[in-house]
Design an enzyme around this catalytic site. Structure first.
Site, PDB file in Angstrom:
ATOM      1  N   ASP A   1      -3.083 -40.440 -20.225  1.00 47.07           N
ATOM      2  CA  ASP A   1      -2.856 -38.998 -20.345  1.00 47.07           C
ATOM      3  C   ASP A   1      -2.825 -38.605 -21.813  1.00 47.07           C
ATOM      4  O   ASP A   1      -1.948 -39.033 -22.566  1.00 47.07           O
ATOM      5  CB  ASP A   1      -1.528 -38.626 -19.685  1.00 47.07           C
ATOM      6  CG  ASP A   1      -1.612 -38.645 -18.177  1.00 47.07           C
ATOM      7  OD1 ASP A   1      -2.518 -37.991 -17.632  1.00 47.07           O
ATOM      8  OD2 ASP A   1      -0.778 -39.305 -17.540  1.00 47.07           O
TER       9      ASP A   1
ATOM     10  N   HIS B   1      -4.666 -45.324 -16.262  1.00 49.97           N
ATOM     11  CA  HIS B   1      -4.755 -43.877 -16.489  1.00 49.97           C
ATOM     12  C   HIS B   1      -4.100 -43.538 -17.825  1.00 49.97           C
ATOM     13  O   HIS B   1      -2.958 -43.925 -18.090  1.00 49.97           O
ATOM     14  CB  HIS B   1      -4.058 -43.128 -15.350  1.00 49.97           C
ATOM     15  CG  HIS B   1      -4.257 -41.650 -15.383  1.00 49.97           C
ATOM     16  ND1 HIS B   1      -5.410 -41.043 -14.938  1.00 49.97           N
ATOM     17  CD2 HIS B   1      -3.439 -40.645 -15.812  1.00 49.97           C
ATOM     18  CE1 HIS B   1      -5.291 -39.729 -15.080  1.00 49.97           C
ATOM     19  NE2 HIS B   1      -4.111 -39.471 -15.614  1.00 49.97           N
TER      20      HIS B   1
ATOM     21  N   SER C   1      -0.145 -44.978 -14.755  1.00 51.12           N
ATOM     22  CA  SER C   1      -0.254 -44.099 -15.914  1.00 51.12           C
ATOM     23  C   SER C   1       0.531 -44.663 -17.090  1.00 51.12           C
ATOM     24  O   SER C   1       1.746 -44.877 -16.996  1.00 51.12           O
ATOM     25  CB  SER C   1       0.269 -42.699 -15.571  1.00 51.12           C
ATOM     26  OG  SER C   1       0.321 -41.907 -16.742  1.00 51.12           O
TER      27      SER C   1
ATOM     28  N   THR D   1       6.108 -43.291 -13.302  1.00 51.18           N
ATOM     29  CA  THR D   1       7.455 -43.838 -13.132  1.00 51.18           C
ATOM     30  C   THR D   1       7.564 -44.736 -11.898  1.00 51.18           C
ATOM     31  O   THR D   1       8.348 -45.679 -11.882  1.00 51.18           O
ATOM     32  CB  THR D   1       8.492 -42.708 -13.036  1.00 51.18           C
ATOM     33  OG1 THR D   1       8.109 -41.793 -11.993  1.00 51.18           O
ATOM     34  CG2 THR D   1       8.576 -41.935 -14.347  1.00 51.18           C
TER      35      THR D   1
ATOM     36  N   ASP E   1      -2.438 -36.926  -9.068  1.00 49.67           N
ATOM     37  CA  ASP E   1      -1.584 -37.304 -10.196  1.00 49.67           C
ATOM     38  C   ASP E   1      -0.403 -36.342 -10.262  1.00 49.67           C
ATOM     39  O   ASP E   1      -0.589 -35.136 -10.383  1.00 49.67           O
ATOM     40  CB  ASP E   1      -2.396 -37.242 -11.489  1.00 49.67           C
ATOM     41  CG  ASP E   1      -1.589 -37.632 -12.723  1.00 49.67           C
ATOM     42  OD1 ASP E   1      -0.432 -38.067 -12.578  1.00 49.67           O
ATOM     43  OD2 ASP E   1      -2.133 -37.505 -13.841  1.00 49.67           O
ATOM     44  N   GLY E   2       0.799 -36.919 -10.183  1.00 48.77           N
ATOM     45  CA  GLY E   2       2.003 -36.110 -10.320  1.00 48.77           C
ATOM     46  C   GLY E   2       2.964 -36.321  -9.168  1.00 48.77           C
ATOM     47  O   GLY E   2       2.659 -35.950  -8.029  1.00 48.77           O
TER      48      GLY E   2
ATOM     49  N   PHE F   1       4.530 -33.312 -18.444  1.00 49.09           N
ATOM     50  CA  PHE F   1       5.646 -34.254 -18.505  1.00 49.09           C
ATOM     51  C   PHE F   1       5.640 -35.157 -17.280  1.00 49.09           C
ATOM     52  O   PHE F   1       5.309 -34.718 -16.177  1.00 49.09           O
ATOM     53  CB  PHE F   1       6.984 -33.507 -18.589  1.00 49.09           C
ATOM     54  CG  PHE F   1       7.138 -32.706 -19.850  1.00 49.09           C
ATOM     55  CD1 PHE F   1       7.653 -33.294 -20.998  1.00 49.09           C
ATOM     56  CD2 PHE F   1       6.748 -31.377 -19.898  1.00 49.09           C
ATOM     57  CE1 PHE F   1       7.786 -32.556 -22.168  1.00 49.09           C
ATOM     58  CE2 PHE F   1       6.876 -30.631 -21.062  1.00 49.09           C
ATOM     59  CZ  PHE F   1       7.399 -31.228 -22.201  1.00 49.09           C
ATOM     60  N   GLY F   2       6.028 -36.417 -17.477  1.00 43.26           N
ATOM     61  CA  GLY F   2       6.147 -37.344 -16.374  1.00 43.26           C
ATOM     62  C   GLY F   2       7.440 -37.136 -15.620  1.00 43.26           C
ATOM     63  O   GLY F   2       8.351 -36.435 -16.064  1.00 43.26           O
ATOM     64  N   GLY F   3       7.543 -37.757 -14.444  1.00 44.13           N
ATOM     65  CA  GLY F   3       8.780 -37.741 -13.673  1.00 44.13           C
ATOM     66  C   GLY F   3       9.054 -36.471 -12.902  1.00 44.13           C
ATOM     67  O   GLY F   3      10.182 -36.267 -12.431  1.00 44.13           O
TER      68      GLY F   3
ATOM     69  N   HIS G   1      -7.603 -38.829 -19.305  1.00 50.13           N
ATOM     70  CA  HIS G   1      -7.375 -37.463 -18.828  1.00 50.13           C
ATOM     71  C   HIS G   1      -6.990 -36.590 -20.021  1.00 50.13           C
ATOM     72  O   HIS G   1      -5.892 -36.718 -20.556  1.00 50.13           O
ATOM     73  CB  HIS G   1      -6.272 -37.487 -17.767  1.00 50.13           C
ATOM     74  CG  HIS G   1      -5.868 -36.141 -17.272  1.00 50.13           C
ATOM     75  ND1 HIS G   1      -4.665 -35.910 -16.629  1.00 50.13           N
ATOM     76  CD2 HIS G   1      -6.492 -34.935 -17.315  1.00 50.13           C
ATOM     77  CE1 HIS G   1      -4.584 -34.638 -16.305  1.00 50.13           C
ATOM     78  NE2 HIS G   1      -5.679 -34.017 -16.722  1.00 50.13           N
TER      79      HIS G   1
ATOM     80  N   MET H   1      -4.210 -32.139  -9.635  1.00 48.21           N
ATOM     81  CA  MET H   1      -2.863 -32.305 -10.162  1.00 48.21           C
ATOM     82  C   MET H   1      -1.854 -31.864  -9.110  1.00 48.21           C
ATOM     83  O   MET H   1      -1.949 -30.771  -8.544  1.00 48.21           O
ATOM     84  CB  MET H   1      -2.680 -31.491 -11.441  1.00 48.21           C
ATOM     85  CG  MET H   1      -3.540 -31.948 -12.626  1.00 48.21           C
ATOM     86  SD  MET H   1      -3.188 -33.645 -13.129  1.00 48.21           S
ATOM     87  CE  MET H   1      -1.440 -33.533 -13.567  1.00 48.21           C
TER      88      MET H   1
ATOM     89  N   MET I   1      -2.359 -35.559 -24.350  1.00 46.95           N
ATOM     90  CA  MET I   1      -1.796 -34.209 -24.431  1.00 46.95           C
ATOM     91  C   MET I   1      -1.780 -33.737 -25.876  1.00 46.95           C
ATOM     92  O   MET I   1      -1.444 -34.508 -26.777  1.00 46.95           O
ATOM     93  CB  MET I   1      -0.369 -34.204 -23.876  1.00 46.95           C
ATOM     94  CG  MET I   1      -0.239 -34.785 -22.491  1.00 46.95           C
ATOM     95  SD  MET I   1       1.482 -34.763 -21.943  1.00 46.95           S
ATOM     96  CE  MET I   1       1.364 -35.732 -20.446  1.00 46.95           C
TER      97      MET I   1
ATOM     98  N   MET J   1      -5.743 -33.408 -21.462  1.00 50.56           N
ATOM     99  CA  MET J   1      -5.029 -32.148 -21.284  1.00 50.56           C
ATOM    100  C   MET J   1      -4.982 -31.482 -22.658  1.00 50.56           C
ATOM    101  O   MET J   1      -3.943 -31.438 -23.317  1.00 50.56           O
ATOM    102  CB  MET J   1      -3.634 -32.423 -20.718  1.00 50.56           C
ATOM    103  CG  MET J   1      -3.665 -32.870 -19.283  1.00 50.56           C
ATOM    104  SD  MET J   1      -2.067 -33.481 -18.684  1.00 50.56           S
ATOM    105  CE  MET J   1      -2.185 -35.190 -19.174  1.00 50.56           C
TER     106      MET J   1
END
Length: 239
Positions: A33, A31, A6, A196, A173-174, A141-143, A64, A135, A35, A66
């Site tokens: 993202d 990927h 990502s 990450t 994803d996530g 948010f990542g991480g 993706h 998901m 947003m 969002m």
């Protein structure tokens, strides 16, 4: 099996170099993202960034959205070089038209479902999609930490895929890392998005290889060669 780093976790000050790292990593998809600060409480980047990155690589761009109003963005991302666009089932009555529109633009079609949403909401759309994105964190948010309660959704989607006439990727994803990727693979996932755990590592190629080994170790031999299984897809890159 498809590994999809990502870009959300990449170094935004060196995106060209990050794409070069991706090209050398052996990952099948990139990927992206997107947003809007409304559908999710964060902003990322828009079609301009995707258009800038497109000439740098032939890899499959997995976009993706969002976003609350994806209908405005679909042609922009198609023109920018997306290969697949995913929208959210949480958009309700607009979903069927959005999926049709993505297909009409000549792209692969993805449908995402958030952790609090019942998986049954995606079932009517399975004949229309190429990828079901489950998901495994609340998006934005990542991480974040992987939500273990999402595993039964992956198992149910896998049951639908193996027992029904429709063939689609099951993407997760996530919070995806070597441990959680193994859990998702055992449940039936075949596309693994990680930020990450991949772009966040100094050696992206080695991180992709470790994640791939973790998934391979988790796939039952009886399933590794099935039509709906985890072999790299024919849509892994541009021809």
């Amino acid at each position: 099996m498809i590994i999809a780093p990502s870009l959300l976790a990449a170094n935004y000050g060196r995106l060209a170099s990050e794409v070069a790292r991706h090209k050398a990593s052996g990952a099948e998809w990139l990927h992206l993202d997107i947003m809007d600060g409304h559908f999710v409480p964060n902003l990322s980047f828009g079609p301009g960034i995707v258009k800038t990155l497109r000439p740098l690589t032939r890899t499959f761009f997995d976009v993706h959205l969002m976003c609350s109003k994806p209908e405005v963005l679909l042609p922009l991302f198609a023109d920018a070089g997306a290969d697949q666009i995913t929208v959210h089932v949480e958009l309700g009555e607009r979903v069927a038209h959005l999926l049709w529109k993505i297909r009409s633009l000549g792209l692969k079609v993805g449908l995402a479902v958030n952790p609090p949403t019942q998986l049954a909401t995606v079932r009517p759309y399975l004949p229309q999609i190429d990828t079901l994105l489950i998901m495994t964190v609340n998006p934005g948010f990542g991480g974040q930490e992987f939500i273990e309660e999402c595993l039964p959704k992956i198992q149910q989607a896998h049951t639908w895929r193996t027992s029904g006439p429709h063939r689609f990727h099951i993407e997760v994803d996530g919070g995806i890392n070597e441990r959680t990727a193994r859990e998702c693979a055992r449940a039936g996932a075949d596309v693994f998005v990680a930020g990450t755990a991949l772009f966040g590592k100094p050696n992206l190629k080695a991180a992709v290889a470790r994640l791939r080994r973790a998934v391979e170790q988790a796939i039952p031999p009886s399933e590794s060669d099935t039509p709906a299984g985890r072999k790299p897809s024919r849509i892994t890159s541009r021809q």
